[in-house]
Each structure stands twice: as structure tokens, then as C-alpha cells.
Scaffold this motif. Structure first.
Motif, PDB file in Angstrom:
ATOM      1  N   ARG A  44      -2.266  -4.265   2.000  1.00 42.76           N
ATOM      2  CA  ARG A  44      -2.877  -3.037   1.488  1.00 42.76           C
ATOM      3  C   ARG A  44      -3.488  -2.225   2.627  1.00 42.76           C
ATOM      4  O   ARG A  44      -3.346  -0.999   2.679  1.00 42.76           O
ATOM      5  CB  ARG A  44      -3.938  -3.401   0.446  1.00 42.76           C
ATOM      6  CG  ARG A  44      -4.546  -2.180  -0.242  1.00 42.76           C
ATOM      7  CD  ARG A  44      -5.395  -2.580  -1.455  1.00 42.76           C
ATOM      8  NE  ARG A  44      -6.487  -3.470  -1.087  1.00 42.76           N
ATOM      9  CZ  ARG A  44      -6.558  -4.756  -1.426  1.00 42.76           C
ATOM     10  NH1 ARG A  44      -5.565  -5.317  -2.121  1.00 42.76           N
ATOM     11  NH2 ARG A  44      -7.593  -5.489  -1.070  1.00 42.76           N
ATOM     12  N   PHE A  45      -4.125  -2.906   3.560  1.00 44.20           N
ATOM     13  CA  PHE A  45      -4.736  -2.236   4.712  1.00 44.20           C
ATOM     14  C   PHE A  45      -3.676  -1.515   5.549  1.00 44.20           C
ATOM     15  O   PHE A  45      -3.846  -0.364   5.929  1.00 44.20           O
ATOM     16  CB  PHE A  45      -5.463  -3.284   5.558  1.00 44.20           C
ATOM     17  CG  PHE A  45      -6.086  -2.746   6.815  1.00 44.20           C
ATOM     18  CD1 PHE A  45      -7.305  -2.078   6.772  1.00 44.20           C
ATOM     19  CD2 PHE A  45      -5.466  -2.914   8.043  1.00 44.20           C
ATOM     20  CE1 PHE A  45      -7.892  -1.599   7.931  1.00 44.20           C
ATOM     21  CE2 PHE A  45      -6.039  -2.439   9.206  1.00 44.20           C
ATOM     22  CZ  PHE A  45      -7.257  -1.765   9.150  1.00 44.20           C
ATOM     23  N   VAL A  46      -2.565  -2.202   5.805  1.00 45.90           N
ATOM     24  CA  VAL A  46      -1.477  -1.617   6.599  1.00 45.90           C
ATOM     25  C   VAL A  46      -0.843  -0.437   5.866  1.00 45.90           C
ATOM     26  O   VAL A  46      -0.576   0.628   6.435  1.00 45.90           O
ATOM     27  CB  VAL A  46      -0.423  -2.673   6.957  1.00 45.90           C
ATOM     28  CG1 VAL A  46       0.786  -2.017   7.638  1.00 45.90           C
ATOM     29  CG2 VAL A  46      -1.037  -3.728   7.878  1.00 45.90           C
ATOM     30  N   ALA A  47      -0.623  -0.600   4.548  1.00 47.44           N
ATOM     31  CA  ALA A  47       0.027   0.446   3.776  1.00 47.44           C
ATOM     32  C   ALA A  47      -0.819   1.720   3.703  1.00 47.44           C
ATOM     33  O   ALA A  47      -0.301   2.839   3.755  1.00 47.44           O
ATOM     34  CB  ALA A  47       0.319  -0.062   2.367  1.00 47.44           C
ATOM     35  N   GLU A  48      -2.127   1.554   3.623  1.00 50.72           N
ATOM     36  CA  GLU A  48      -3.023   2.717   3.521  1.00 50.72           C
ATOM     37  C   GLU A  48      -3.071   3.525   4.810  1.00 50.72           C
ATOM     38  O   GLU A  48      -3.387   4.704   4.797  1.00 50.72           O
ATOM     39  CB  GLU A  48      -4.432   2.248   3.157  1.00 50.72           C
ATOM     40  CG  GLU A  48      -4.560   1.753   1.717  1.00 50.72           C
ATOM     41  CD  GLU A  48      -5.920   1.135   1.438  1.00 50.72           C
ATOM     42  OE1 GLU A  48      -6.708   0.973   2.399  1.00 50.72           O
ATOM     43  OE2 GLU A  48      -6.191   0.810   0.272  1.00 50.72           O
ATOM     44  N   ARG A  49      -2.749   2.892   5.942  1.00 52.02           N
ATOM     45  CA  ARG A  49      -2.859   3.571   7.235  1.00 52.02           C
ATOM     46  C   ARG A  49      -1.511   4.042   7.771  1.00 52.02           C
ATOM     47  O   ARG A  49      -1.475   4.760   8.758  1.00 52.02           O
ATOM     48  CB  ARG A  49      -3.565   2.656   8.232  1.00 52.02           C
ATOM     49  CG  ARG A  49      -5.065   2.692   8.037  1.00 52.02           C
ATOM     50  CD  ARG A  49      -5.748   1.397   8.346  1.00 52.02           C
ATOM     51  NE  ARG A  49      -7.151   1.459   7.933  1.00 52.02           N
ATOM     52  CZ  ARG A  49      -7.554   1.274   6.674  1.00 52.02           C
ATOM     53  NH1 ARG A  49      -6.667   1.009   5.737  1.00 52.02           N
ATOM     54  NH2 ARG A  49      -8.835   1.357   6.369  1.00 52.02           N
ATOM     55  N   GLY A  50      -0.441   3.640   7.128  1.00 51.79           N
ATOM     56  CA  GLY A  50       0.868   4.111   7.543  1.00 51.79           C
ATOM     57  C   GLY A  50       1.321   3.486   8.849  1.00 51.79           C
ATOM     58  O   GLY A  50       0.670   2.576   9.392  1.00 51.79           O
ATOM     59  N   PRO A  51       2.425   3.970   9.424  1.00 54.01           N
ATOM     60  CA  PRO A  51       2.950   3.419  10.682  1.00 54.01           C
ATOM     61  C   PRO A  51       1.960   3.588  11.826  1.00 54.01           C
ATOM     62  O   PRO A  51       1.185   4.535  11.852  1.00 54.01           O
ATOM     63  CB  PRO A  51       4.222   4.221  10.916  1.00 54.01           C
ATOM     64  CG  PRO A  51       4.549   4.850   9.605  1.00 54.01           C
ATOM     65  CD  PRO A  51       3.244   5.055   8.893  1.00 54.01           C
ATOM     66  N   ALA A  52       1.987   2.634  12.738  1.00 51.43           N
ATOM     67  CA  ALA A  52       1.118   2.706  13.928  1.00 51.43           C
ATOM     68  C   ALA A  52       1.475   3.930  14.744  1.00 51.43           C
ATOM     69  O   ALA A  52       2.647   4.280  14.908  1.00 51.43           O
ATOM     70  CB  ALA A  52       1.269   1.438  14.762  1.00 51.43           C
ATOM     71  N   GLN A  53       0.450   4.607  15.277  1.00 47.84           N
ATOM     72  CA  GLN A  53       0.679   5.807  16.087  1.00 47.84           C
ATOM     73  C   GLN A  53       0.870   5.432  17.559  1.00 47.84           C
ATOM     74  O   GLN A  53       0.230   4.535  18.044  1.00 47.84           O
ATOM     75  CB  GLN A  53      -0.517   6.749  15.940  1.00 47.84           C
ATOM     76  CG  GLN A  53      -0.736   7.211  14.512  1.00 47.84           C
ATOM     77  CD  GLN A  53       0.428   7.985  13.953  1.00 47.84           C
ATOM     78  OE1 GLN A  53       0.994   8.847  14.642  1.00 47.84           O
ATOM     79  NE2 GLN A  53       0.823   7.712  12.720  1.00 47.84           N
TER      80      GLN A  53
END
Length: 201
Positions: A192-201
Motif C-alpha cells: 500500500r505504501f509503494v502504491a500510494e507513492r507511485g514509481p520511484a523518481q
């Protein structure tokens, strides 16, 4: 402390498998005994733990089972047996579920996996204030928390050996509390944490 924004950090605690680490012998029906994971590293407090087990045996006749991957170099104190590298079924059935108490003697812990496993199996926890155990060891509520001194640990063990009502209360509240530490919920939190922040910049 490393300069990472709080919003970019998520705590994903370790977990235990509830189908494996569970109460298999009724908490109220167990005879007195304490288990401890022995590790010779000074930070783990293994030798202090053995000294505490010896003192608890002298004070309250409390038998103990220590386990680990390395047998202690010094002779085991009276009342303490050692199980080397137990299999998972042996650990669950013959150590955790055969004990009323679990001692965590560490001076510092990142988490304290064995303590949580033992609590899930119905052991009342005695632990040092080692940092990592703060996630699950709340003094007089889910555990007895003390300093890393062998005398303090032995006194806490002896107290629970003599007060079965307190022992059962801590064992049950501890067992309920650690139900939250499951791998499925940890993985879900991370996803959930990863999905909320999207792909790494």
C-alpha cells in the motif's frame, strides 16, 4: 535522523506464521518452566540470561530450557537444559508450548523475533528494555520489563513463577497483542505504501 522525510518512511514489522506459532497446550494447564534463546554475542546477553535462569532456579525452583545454534562454552547451571538447533516443530511443541515463561535477556534488539514467537505460543514474557521489544512488551500489560541485570531478570521470573494469576494474564494479553505481527499484514502495508507513492523518481 538520516534526513529522510517522515512521509517517505513506513514501518513494516516482522511477522510470525499464526498457523505454526500458536497455543497448542492450554496456558492454564502448563507446569512451571522458562525458555530462552541463547546467543553468545554480548549484545544478546546470553550469559547474563543463563545467570538469571540459575538464580530463578535457586529462588523458585524454576526449570529452564535454553536453545540456540551454539552450545554455551561454560557448563550449564543446575536446572537448565540446552536444545541445539531445534527443528521448527520441536521449537513450537517442546520448547515454547512446554514453557510458561520466556526470557529475552538482550541488551539491544532490533525486534526480538523469538520473544514474539514465544508469546504467540502462550508464554508470558520477561524482557529487558532493549529498544526493539518496545513494539510488543508493555510493562505489567503484555510482559514484565526490567533492566539487563541478571538479578532483576531472575526476580521477574520468580515473581511470575509464584503468581500464576499474573502469569496467565500476561500470557493471554501478550498472545492477543502479537496477533498483529503477521507476514500478510506486513506485506499489505508495504504494498500500500509503494502504491500510494507511485514509481520511484
Amino acid at each position: 535522523e538520516a534526513g529522510v522525510p517522515a512521509a517517505s518512511v513506513v514501518c513494516t514489522p516482522n511477522g510470525v506464521d499464526p498457523d505454526v506459532f500458536r497455543v497448542r497446550r492450554a496456558i492454564e494447564a502448563r507446569t512451571s518452566g522458562v525458555a530462552m534463546n541463547y546467543d553468545p554475542h554480548p549484545v544478546k546477553g546470553g550469559d547474563d540470561g543463563l545467570a538469571a535462569l540459575a538464580a530463578a532456579h535457586r529462588a523458585a525452583g524454576l526449570p529452564a530450557t535454553a536453545f540456540g545454534t551454539r552450545i554455551p562454552e561454560a557448563a550449564l547451571p543446575p536446572g537448565v537444559r540446552f536444545v541445539e538447533s531445534p527443528s521448527r516443530p520441536e521449537l513450537v511443541d517442546d520448547v515454547y508450548n512446554a514453557s510458561t515463561l520466556f526470557l529475552q535477556p538482550s541488551r539491544q534488539e532490533g525486534f526480538g523475533m523469538c520473544a514474539v514467537e514465544a508469546m504467540a505460543c502462550g508464554c508470558a514474557l520477561v524482557t529487558t528494555a532493549n529498544g526493539g521489544s518496545d513494539d510488543f512488551a508493555h510493562h505489567e500489560e503484555t510482559a514484565l520489563v526490567c533492566g539487563p541485570d541478571p538479578t532483576e531478570m531472575a526476580e521477574a521470573l520468580a515473581r511470575l513463577a509464584r503468581d500464576d494469576e499474573l502469569r496467565q494474564r500476561l500470557a493471554r494479553s501478550g498472545q492477543r497483542f502479537v496477533e498483529r505481527f503477521r507476514w500478510a499484514s506486513t506485506a499489505e502495508r508495504l504494498e500500500r505504501f509503494v502504491a500510494e507513492r507511485g514509481p520511484a523518481q
